[in-house]
Design an enzyme around this catalytic site. Structure first.
Site, PDB file in Angstrom:
ATOM      1  N   ASP A   1      -2.949  -2.033  -9.782  1.00  0.00           N
ATOM      2  CA  ASP A   1      -4.289  -1.272  -9.444  1.00  0.00           C
ATOM      3  C   ASP A   1      -4.138  -0.545 -11.337  1.00  0.00           C
ATOM      4  O   ASP A   1      -2.228  -0.246 -11.579  1.00  0.00           O
ATOM      5  CB  ASP A   1      -4.513  -0.115  -8.919  1.00  0.00           C
TER       6      ASP A   1
ATOM      7  N   ASP B   1      -6.049   3.487 -11.872  1.00  0.00           N
ATOM      8  CA  ASP B   1      -5.722   4.943 -11.702  1.00  0.00           C
ATOM      9  C   ASP B   1      -4.958   5.260 -10.920  1.00  0.00           C
ATOM     10  O   ASP B   1      -5.160   4.771  -9.862  1.00  0.00           O
ATOM     11  CB  ASP B   1      -7.535   4.662 -11.545  1.00  0.00           C
TER      12      ASP B   1
HETATM   13 MG   LIG Z   1      -5.814   3.638  -7.732  1.00  0.00          MG
END
Ligand SMILES: [Mg+2]
Length: 259
Positions: A22, A24
């Site tokens: 991922d 963020d």
């Molecule tokens: Mg995230």
């Protein structure tokens, strides 16, 4: 299947041949790199471990995210990023005829990509309402979306995230916008980003690896970790993003304090 969670002191404790991650809350938070992330990905780059970033954020194109990742100091080719916007448009191309009208809520960059895929941006008589994060979202858009749905349009969200971490705290995610339209219209939205495993499969198809040899690193249990489990990769929950105690009960295989 019951999953037992193991806490890792270091990611080096487990074996894997490729990495999905991922963005963020794992690689950066706002414009700041998450401590340890740059060094870790560069070590994987140096030792020939392939990696690909999978993000539910559809505000920018994959090449624009790759540029941001490179700016932080991590080697990243444009095709090493898959966004929820990419899988949403793959899905739309499968489902609707070229030239079909879509009512789109999202950034100008996202709307441009919808056009480039051969769809027509319309205000009414849409085949589907596509919802991505749009910070100018307002009542008029909600009303246009509602009317399209009452006239038969599908409701498709790029991702179900209700909340997302930013530099100074949190903000509502695209899922919150989609759910407000779902609440008004009674429609059941289709969500294409994580936890839908489509984005993981899209990334795996770009890397010549078996799902069983791949790890998925994420800071959200109900999106990153669940998508990884659905796609058959090993999930690692990282504690540098959204706090675990605010999240739903999905059990990760591994927990790691930081990269
Ligand atoms: Mg995230």
């Amino acid at each position: 299947m019951t999953i037992t969670t193991h806490r890792l002191a270091s990611i080096d404790e487990i074996g894997f041949s490729a990495v999905l991650s991922d963005l963020d809350g794992v690689v950066y938070r706002g414009e700041e790199a998450v401590p340890g992330a740059v060094d870790r990905f560069n070590r994987w780059q140096a030792s020939g471990i392939p990696y690909c970033f999978v993000t539910n954020n559809a505000e920018k194109s994959a090449p624009a995210f790759a540029e941001k990742i490179r700016r932080l100091g991590i080697a990243c080719a444009d095709d090493q990023v898959v966004t929820s916007g990419d899988v949403t448009l793959d899905f739309a191309r499968d489902k609707y005829e070229p030239g079909s009208g879509l009512y789109v809520i999202g950034t100008d960059a996202f709307k441009m990509r919808v056009s480039e895929c051969g769809f027509t941006l319309v205000e009414k008589d849409a085949a589907a309402v596509l919802v991505a994060l749009d910070r100018s979202f307002d009542y008029a858009m909600m009303k246009a979306a509602l009317r399209n749905i009452l006239d038969g349009a599908d409701l498709i969200g790029t991702n179900p995230d209700l909340i997302r971490p930013v530099a100074d705290g949190y903000e509502p995610g695209a899922g919150a916008l989609t759910q407000s339209i779902a609440a008004a219209s009674g429609a059941h939205p289709i969500f294409m980003g994580k936890p839908n495993p489509a984005i993981i499969r899209a990334a795996l198809s770009r890397m010549d690896v078996r799902a069983a040899d791949v790890i998925m690193i994420g800071d959200k249990l109900d999106t990153d970790i669940l998508a990884g489990q659905r796609a058959g990769v090993t999930s690692i929950f990282i504690e540098t993003g959204v706090p675990r105690d605010t999240q739903s009960i999905v059990t990760p295989e591994f927990i790691l304090a930081s990269l």
